[in-house]
Design a protein around this motif. Structure first.
Motif, mmCIF file in Angstrom:
data_model
loop_
_atom_site.group_PDB
_atom_site.id
_atom_site.type_symbol
_atom_site.label_atom_id
_atom_site.label_comp_id
_atom_site.label_asym_id
_atom_site.label_seq_id
_atom_site.Cartn_x
_atom_site.Cartn_y
_atom_site.Cartn_z
ATOM 1 N N ALA A 199 0.816 -1.219 0.000
ATOM 2 C CA ALA A 199 0.000 0.000 0.000
ATOM 3 C C ALA A 199 0.845 1.262 0.000
ATOM 4 O O ALA A 199 0.575 2.205 -0.744
ATOM 5 N N ASP A 200 1.911 1.285 0.818
ATOM 6 C CA ASP A 200 2.694 2.526 0.904
ATOM 7 C C ASP A 200 3.471 2.788 -0.377
ATOM 8 O O ASP A 200 3.883 3.920 -0.635
ATOM 9 N N VAL A 201 3.682 1.739 -1.191
ATOM 10 C CA VAL A 201 4.347 1.948 -2.480
ATOM 11 C C VAL A 201 3.351 2.486 -3.500
ATOM 12 O O VAL A 201 3.688 3.294 -4.367
ATOM 13 N N GLN A 202 2.094 2.033 -3.371
ATOM 14 C CA GLN A 202 1.066 2.510 -4.304
ATOM 15 C C GLN A 202 0.762 3.987 -4.123
ATOM 16 O O GLN A 202 0.379 4.679 -5.055
ATOM 17 N N MET A 203 0.891 4.449 -2.868
ATOM 18 C CA MET A 203 0.452 5.817 -2.579
ATOM 19 C C MET A 203 1.553 6.824 -2.878
ATOM 20 O O MET A 203 2.722 6.478 -2.951
ATOM 21 N N SER A 204 1.163 8.086 -3.006
ATOM 22 C CA SER A 204 2.160 9.140 -3.108
ATOM 23 C C SER A 204 2.787 9.314 -1.729
ATOM 24 O O SER A 204 2.242 8.867 -0.725
ATOM 25 N N ALA A 205 3.961 9.980 -1.701
ATOM 26 C CA ALA A 205 4.751 10.003 -0.461
ATOM 27 C C ALA A 205 3.969 10.552 0.725
ATOM 28 O O ALA A 205 4.028 10.009 1.820
#
Lengths: 291, 436
Positions: free
Chosen positions: B393-399
């Motif tokens: 999930a954290d890779v899919q999202m913007s920073a």
């Protein structure tokens, strides 16, 4: 020597390198930071000028003020602990047996790198096999707290090693200042019948007042911009419970890639430090008349 | 004493000498390749900490240079964090290397938006595209153009300690209620059921993601992130609720929110905790790493995250994602050669990485052709049956959204936020970021 000092060109030549270095490495970047604070910028690509939006957002940012409160707490505890350091140094500066060894013991934390200290205290605080909880369990505490994981405790659990870390530094400063007091003054006081605590409070303290003022400024400003142990030990967590201003700035810049906003925080942090330093100066100046 | 004018001249001379040595230094570096074309290549596998990978890279470069006599590959190696920092600095002065490593989705977006990476669709056309495991190159695509060629693929199974399971007569759980029974049995026997280091936060995110997948099916979470759906979806709130129930059941080791992943992991490796949900990058430690006791390595197995009763998820759906991938700089002067190099690199890497370095490549592996520890073969075979791969999930999202997500995960595990507020926090962050 006089000849050199009267020669304006020589003065410029001698002063110029340091002046330009300072300008290039400190003052210009500061101005730049303030300027970047007016940008919407990811750190890569185009900067977009948005005026004072970042600063306006900062004023309203509750997370920032929460971290500012934590920084303030850190500054408060650091300043209070100065009294403890002073007390220890007064003892050390007296003629006690084994002072040399004690002085070295107090100095050792200062010789350790911040990251090493952080690792050391991480081991101490480990909830399952850290020495602190092992001791507590041996003493009969059935469910000792998990120090760095508990949002109510995390900040205080970090403040302790920070205070421990700087003990040696301040004790060294106080020790040197106390050693500088002429022995005759103490001798005279003693002959007049002053008790040891009177000598400490009414003779030694006023004589090193200038040093104390400097250490207060150092402790407060150092705390306001403090970063290292917090970054390694909790990274500001759990969920911002130990976030301070500098770590908040870091996570905005390098985790969220919001360099514009992070620059605004950085510049604001500088302003806060300047104001606080000025305030402390003013306050302690007024004290001068008492002595 | 020197005359004043002499002193000035001396100073000028000194400055000039320094400046000139500086120039000559960079000149000699530039002429290093003679009349060959130089591909500057930056990677993050130093010989010290990632020896097998480093050796494979050297080998690939040697083969490439032998094949293309007119090209020289100039390598620069940095550790992970330094690498990320240097990428930042180089990109702001527009001096990216011709070929380098990048991470998928969120990390590379600013580079792509800044037009620093070259699209690689022309490299993928033809056979190369088909040799990748489904879902891997897609993670490197933005607006239907692919900007990176993935090298690694990681999925996250639950590893378990066979000895502990045997001692308490436990079976591999197939359903979530069986799983909760396992947790209960372990806890009542004084064994910590699950090792977790949630200071790093993405570790807890894995648990949430799996529950979301098993309850809401493979697309619910992805849709919520790309704004086709919402985090206030019933199944996503239920997943958050289940996380908090697990915490209340005392399923995780003590103090997990203050422990880093490495600290949490050590509880599993010490045999104090029975299970550990982590990516397949742990496999070398569990199979070939001599520093880990053999008795422990032989006693470790893995199972797929159990299905939740009444949920839409499939047990063959995985949370995971490609690790690093190769990019080619848009401003490269040797773009054609660089593209050839990345293509060559990906092909050779796929042949060697799993056998020599224990890294699962993003390209398909024929398990009958390589000799591997059993645990690897099992994982690779599972990968061939995978019904879906959900990117971390954290890779899919913007920073900035990822930061919010990770902080919310930590508060969710720490019981500081209710599942509804957890959902709302995501919605607000996504709305602010995407405007939707």
């Amino acid at each position: 020597m006089n000849k050199v000092m009267s020669n304006k060109k020589a003065i410029i030549i001698y002063v110029a390198p340091a002046f330009f270095l300072l300008l290039a490495l400190i003052y210009i970047p500061i101005i730049q930071t303030g300027y970047f604070g007016m940008m919407k910028w990811t750190g890569i690509g185009v900067k977009e000028f948005i005026g004072f939006d970042n600063y306006a957002q900062l004023i309203k940012d509750t997370l920032f003020w929460k971290s500012a409160y934590h920084s303030f707490l850190l500054a408060l505890f650091s300043t209070i602990s100065l009294a403890g350091y002073l007390f220890i140094s007064i003892i050390l500066a007296g003629k006690v047996k084994g002072v040399d060894l004690l002085r070295k013991i107090y100095l050792i934390p200062m010789l350790l790198a911040s990251v090493a200290i952080a690792q050391l205290w991480l081991k101490i605080y480990n909830p399952n096999n850290g020495i602190l909880n092992k001791v507590l369990m041996a003493l009969g505490v059935s469910d000792p707290p998990s120090w760095l994981a508990d949002p109510k405790l995390a900040l205080y659990a970090i403040i302790i090693p920070i205070i421990w870390q700087y003990a040696g530094f301040y004790i060294l400063i106080y020790y040197a200042a106390l050693k500088n007091i002429p022995e005759e003054l103490i001798e005279a006081a003693r002959i007049d019948g002053a008790k040891p605590w009177q000598i400490a409070l009414q003779i030694k303290m006023p004589l090193i007042m200038n040093v104390i003022k400097v250490t207060i400024v150092l402790a407060v400003v150092g705390s306001l911009k403090y970063f290292d142990l917090i970054y390694v030990m909790t990274n500001g967590g759990p969920n911002g419970a130990s976030e301070v201003m500098a770590s908040y700035m870091y996570s905005k810049a390098f985790k969220e890639f919001d360099f514009g906003y992070a620059s605004a925080i950085g510049f604001f942090l500088l302003v806060i430090c300047l104001v606080v330093t000025y305030g402390i100066r003013k306050l302690t100046e007024a004290d001068k008349e008492i002595y | 004493m020197l005359k004043k004018s002499h002193a000035v001249w001396l100073a000028v001379l000194l400055i000039l000498t320094v400046a000139l040595t500086g120039c000559s230094g960079s000149e000699s570096a530039g002429s290093d390749g003679g009349n060959k074309k130089v591909i500057k290549f930056m990677h993050l596998w130093p010989a010290g900490s990632a020896k097998p990978q480093n050796m494979i890279v050297q080998d690939i470069i040697k083969q490439f240079e032998a094949k293309h006599k007119d090209v020289k590959v100039q390598v620069e190696i940095l550790e992970n964090e330094q690498y990320k920092n240097k990428m930042k600095v180089l990109s702001s002065s527009n001096e990216l290397p011709d070929v380098g490593f990048t991470w998928a989705a969120g990390y590379m977006t600013p580079f792509v938006k800044g037009k620093l990476f070259a699209p690689l669709d022309d490299v993928l056309d033809g056979n190369l595209k088909n040799s990748f495991v489904k879902g891997t190159t897609e993670a490197y695509a933005i607006d239907n153009k692919t900007y990176g060629l993935p090298l690694e693929l990681n999925i996250a199974p639950i590893y378990y300690n066979k000895a502990i399971f045997k001692k308490y007569n436990l079976q591999i759980p197939k359903t979530y209620s069986e799983f909760q029974q396992v947790v209960k049995t372990l806890r009542s026997n004084g064994v910590a059921p699950i090792a977790l280091g949630n200071k790093d936060r993405w570790t807890g995110s894995l648990w949430y993601m799996y529950l979301a997948d098993r309850i809401g099916g493979p697309d619910t979470l992805t849709n919520a992130i790309n704004r086709k759906g919402t985090f206030e979806d019933k199944s996503l709130v239920a997943a958050a609720d289940d996380v908090q129930k697990l915490v209340k059941e005392d399923a995780f080791i003590k103090g997990f929110n203050g422990l880093s992943n490495d600290e949490g992991k050590s509880e599993f490796y010490n045999g104090k905790a029975a299970m550990y949900l982590m990516g397949t990058w742990e496999l070398p430690n569990l199979t070939t790493n001599e520093d880990v006791p053999k008795s422990f390595r032989d006693n470790t197995g893995f199972f797929k995250f159990p299905t939740v009763e009444g949920g839409k998820g499939n047990i063959n759906s995985w949370v995971g994602g490609p690790g690093v991938g190769l990019f080619v700089s848009q401003n490269s002067k040797v773009k054609k050669e660089s593209k050839e190099f990345v293509k060559f690199f990906v092909e050779k890497w796929g042949e060697q990485s799993v056998e020599k370095a224990g890294v699962i490549p993003a390209t398909k592996v024929d398990t009958s052709k390589v000799e591997l520890p059993k645990l690897y073969v099992d994982v690779l075979n599972e990968l061939n049956h995978a019904s879906n791969l959900t990117l971390f999930a954290d890779v899919q999202m913007s920073a900035s959204v990822a930061e919010t997500h990770l902080n919310l995960i930590q508060s969710l595990f720490g019981q500081e936020v209710k599942p509804k507020a957890f959902a709302k926090g995501h919605e607000e962050a996504l709305k602010k970021d995407t405007g939707k």
